[in-house]
Design a protein around this motif. Sequence first.
Motif, short mmCIF file in Angstrom:
data_model
loop_
_atom_site.label_atom_id
_atom_site.label_comp_id
_atom_site.label_asym_id
_atom_site.label_seq_id
_atom_site.Cartn_x
_atom_site.Cartn_y
_atom_site.Cartn_z
N TRP A 203 0.73 -1.20 -0.06
CA TRP A 203 0.01 0.00 0.03
C TRP A 203 0.82 1.27 -0.10
N ASN A 204 1.76 1.30 0.78
CA ASN A 204 2.66 2.36 1.04
C ASN A 204 3.34 2.71 -0.44
N LEU A 205 3.72 1.84 -1.03
CA LEU A 205 4.60 1.95 -2.35
C LEU A 205 3.39 2.44 -3.55
N LEU A 206 2.39 1.98 -3.51
CA LEU A 206 1.50 2.24 -4.34
C LEU A 206 0.31 3.49 -4.16
N ALA A 207 0.52 3.90 -2.93
CA ALA A 207 -0.48 4.97 -2.88
C ALA A 207 -0.13 5.95 -1.82
N SER A 208 1.13 6.20 -1.54
CA SER A 208 1.96 7.45 -0.98
C SER A 208 2.75 8.18 -1.76
N ASN A 209 3.12 9.28 -1.59
CA ASN A 209 4.15 10.31 -2.08
C ASN A 209 5.50 9.61 -2.16
N GLN A 210 5.77 9.11 -0.87
CA GLN A 210 7.17 8.26 -0.86
C GLN A 210 7.10 7.04 -1.57
N GLY A 211 6.06 6.40 -1.83
CA GLY A 211 6.22 5.26 -2.81
C GLY A 211 6.28 5.67 -4.16
N LYS B 80 -7.49 2.47 2.86
CA LYS B 80 -6.19 1.89 3.15
C LYS B 80 -5.69 0.46 3.08
N GLN B 81 -4.69 0.01 2.71
CA GLN B 81 -4.62 -1.49 2.30
C GLN B 81 -5.49 -2.19 1.49
N GLU B 82 -6.50 -1.58 1.07
CA GLU B 82 -7.44 -2.28 0.22
C GLU B 82 -7.60 -1.86 -1.01
N LYS B 83 -7.78 -0.64 -1.47
CA LYS B 83 -7.94 0.01 -2.73
C LYS B 83 -7.60 1.29 -3.22
N ILE B 84 -7.14 1.66 -4.13
CA ILE B 84 -7.04 2.94 -4.86
C ILE B 84 -7.27 2.74 -6.10
N ALA B 85 -8.11 3.94 -6.48
CA ALA B 85 -8.55 4.04 -7.86
C ALA B 85 -8.53 5.47 -8.32
N TYR B 86 -8.36 5.86 -9.48
CA TYR B 86 -8.40 7.17 -9.84
C TYR B 86 -8.64 7.33 -11.27
N TRP C 259 1.57 0.82 -18.42
CA TRP C 259 0.97 0.11 -17.08
C TRP C 259 1.57 -1.13 -16.75
N LEU C 260 1.91 -1.96 -17.97
CA LEU C 260 2.33 -3.22 -17.94
C LEU C 260 3.54 -3.19 -17.40
N VAL C 261 4.29 -2.00 -17.69
CA VAL C 261 5.99 -1.99 -17.30
C VAL C 261 6.00 -1.40 -16.08
N GLN C 262 4.93 -0.61 -15.64
CA GLN C 262 4.83 -0.30 -14.21
C GLN C 262 4.54 -1.38 -13.25
N ASN C 263 3.69 -2.00 -13.55
CA ASN C 263 3.25 -3.16 -12.77
C ASN C 263 4.55 -4.43 -12.71
N GLU C 264 5.26 -4.35 -13.83
CA GLU C 264 6.36 -5.24 -13.65
C GLU C 264 7.45 -4.72 -12.65
N THR C 265 7.63 -3.27 -12.91
CA THR C 265 8.58 -2.73 -12.11
C THR C 265 8.10 -2.69 -10.51
N LEU C 266 6.68 -2.55 -10.29
CA LEU C 266 6.33 -2.81 -8.80
C LEU C 266 6.59 -4.18 -8.39
N LEU C 267 6.26 -5.20 -9.26
CA LEU C 267 6.47 -6.77 -8.68
C LEU C 267 7.93 -6.97 -8.46
N ALA C 268 8.70 -6.21 -9.04
CA ALA C 268 10.16 -6.48 -8.84
C ALA C 268 10.53 -5.67 -7.36
N ILE C 269 10.11 -4.50 -7.43
CA ILE C 269 10.37 -3.70 -5.96
C ILE C 269 9.82 -4.56 -4.95
N LEU C 270 8.55 -5.00 -4.86
CA LEU C 270 7.87 -5.72 -3.75
C LEU C 270 8.36 -6.83 -3.51
#
Length: 190
Positions: free
Chosen positions: A58-66, A103-109, A153-164
């Motif tokens: 959640w902190n990676l995907l839904a905060s400015n630090q993330g 928080k820790q469930e969903k972010i949509a925009y 978005w596919l590249v971003q999700n692959e990046t997220l997968l790697a980071i997490l």
Amino acid sequence: MSVFKKKNGWYLEYKKNNNKEEIVGKQERSMNVNLEDLGKNYKLRIDYAVGASLLDSWNLLASNQGFAKWFPQLTLEAKKNPQQLLFQEGDFREEMAILAYKKQEKIAYQWDSAVVTFTFKEVGETGHIFFEEVIPKDFGNDWTNAQKDMTGWLVQNETLLAILNGDTEIDVNLAREKWRTFVAEQVEVK
């Protein structure tokens, strides 16, 4: 909760048993991807397991630090009411409405004329991220279109997968080419 550690290209799943870490499984990290034609829109769905906690995800995907770690052009404008997400690159600036923020469930925009959603769940003892973008086929402007956006978005999700999962490097150019080819094969480019 399980802990995943990368070794020889595999992620080994460890659990503590009597204060001793034991390997209980191994898997190659990958994303499940589905691209669906809905007539006037496309629906891109991605899901993947992560070795990080729901809070860390959640902190990676839904905060400015993330955002700074994976999508530095995004900023959460929490002081605005309603909350907004700001995309800024060079002179280009766009404010996008936050549609859900649990928080820790969903972010949509709102993502221009598309809608982007990240949902977080625990499946068994493993954290999972579910991504969805519903994007009009005529999405775009002078520098982007629906296919480029979905590729991004596919590249971003692959990046997220790697980071997490504790990986520090991803070959973005290789990932972009892989996903550009995938999207091109899935949609009818006009």
